[in-house]
Design an enzyme around this catalytic site. Sequence first.
Site, PDB file in Angstrom:
ATOM      1  CD  GLU A  29      -3.142   0.841   0.375  1.00 50.59           C
ATOM      2  OE1 GLU A  29      -2.518   1.830  -0.062  1.00 50.59           O
ATOM      3  OE2 GLU A  29      -4.377   0.744   0.314  1.00 50.59           O
ATOM      4  NE  ARG A 112      -4.731  -2.742   9.678  1.00 46.48           N
ATOM      5  CZ  ARG A 112      -4.681  -2.197   8.465  1.00 46.48           C
ATOM      6  NH1 ARG A 112      -4.253  -0.946   8.308  1.00 46.48           N
ATOM      7  NH2 ARG A 112      -5.077  -2.876   7.393  1.00 46.48           N
ATOM      8  CG  ASN A 114      -5.960   1.457   5.664  1.00 40.21           C
ATOM      9  OD1 ASN A 114      -5.220   0.470   5.628  1.00 40.21           O
ATOM     10  ND2 ASN A 114      -6.775   1.754   4.669  1.00 40.21           N
ATOM     11  CG  ASN A 161      -8.226   2.717   1.536  1.00 35.27           C
ATOM     12  OD1 ASN A 161      -7.027   2.798   1.283  1.00 35.27           O
ATOM     13  ND2 ASN A 161      -8.834   1.569   1.769  1.00 35.27           N
ATOM     14  CG  ASP A 209      -7.502   0.174  -1.353  1.00 36.29           C
ATOM     15  OD1 ASP A 209      -6.795   0.924  -0.663  1.00 36.29           O
ATOM     16  OD2 ASP A 209      -7.583  -1.051  -1.150  1.00 36.29           O
TER      17      ASP A 209
END
Length: 302
Positions: A29, A112, A114, A161, A209
């Site tokens: 990512e 958490r 991202n 995201n 995303d």
Amino acid sequence: PGLGGWYGCGMTRKLEAEIAFPAQCELAEGPLWDASRGLLRWVDILPGQVHALDITSGTHRSFGVGDTVGTVGLTRSGGLVLALAGGFALSGPDGEDLRPFGDFSADRSVTRFNDGKPDPWGSFWAGTMAVPEDSGLPSSLYRLSPDGVVTELFGGVGLSNGLDWSDDRRVFYYSDSHAGGVDAFDTDPDTGALSGQRRLAEVSGGLPDGLTLDAEGCLWLAVWGSSELRRYTPDGRLDTIVRLPVSQVTSAAFGGADLSTLYITTARENFTPADLAAQPHAGDIFACTPGVTGRLPFLFGR
């Protein structure tokens, strides 16, 4: 050549991506181009690895942070700013002197960090997601200022995201993967303050995303589960699709000396042996040259 001729032509261009590096990551990512060092950087979130690839020599290295790592950004001082599972951290360019930073810690048993990236004003924005992902716990988007103050920008997020800002600093683009599309916000060009949230594009066939803007102000969106990276014009029209041989497409960033190569991260999260046999390149880094350039990433710090 740019893609400006595609505006208004009623066609959706189709491109293919090729393997740029066989990273074999679990959940790659947050790619970014480190121009001063000629490196493509990205994270492998779940094993907590930060990667760097010298695209000229092919030299690859990585370091572990001892935690999950949602995203990484570059700092004005030449180091890195990171969003770990429960909070923010700073380090040197190769992970040396990794240390917590900022007046904030998340309850990492239920959330958490991202995706995220530095903004045009020198702060670092990153959002959270529920752990486990299907628990439904609402998450938030946060801003870390250079002095360590952390501000919650807004809550009620499903899975925070992709994000980026227009060149004139007047529009902020954001994808909440569970909200079914990409939103645009008006931003104060001097402070970054948000207002006027609206839907830019509905996304079907997968989850929105990571994203990045190109030099023409268009938005490239990774669509998880679709095997596609999609380009949307500023008015929300889909005009280009990049096809990949893997389903879990996670994010993209422009890189290379002239910022003309689009690097795309992918994942193999929760894959079975049968999934891996069908998609052996899941988790690799892909690239294509779409005929438009990108922009350098913003930097954290004053």
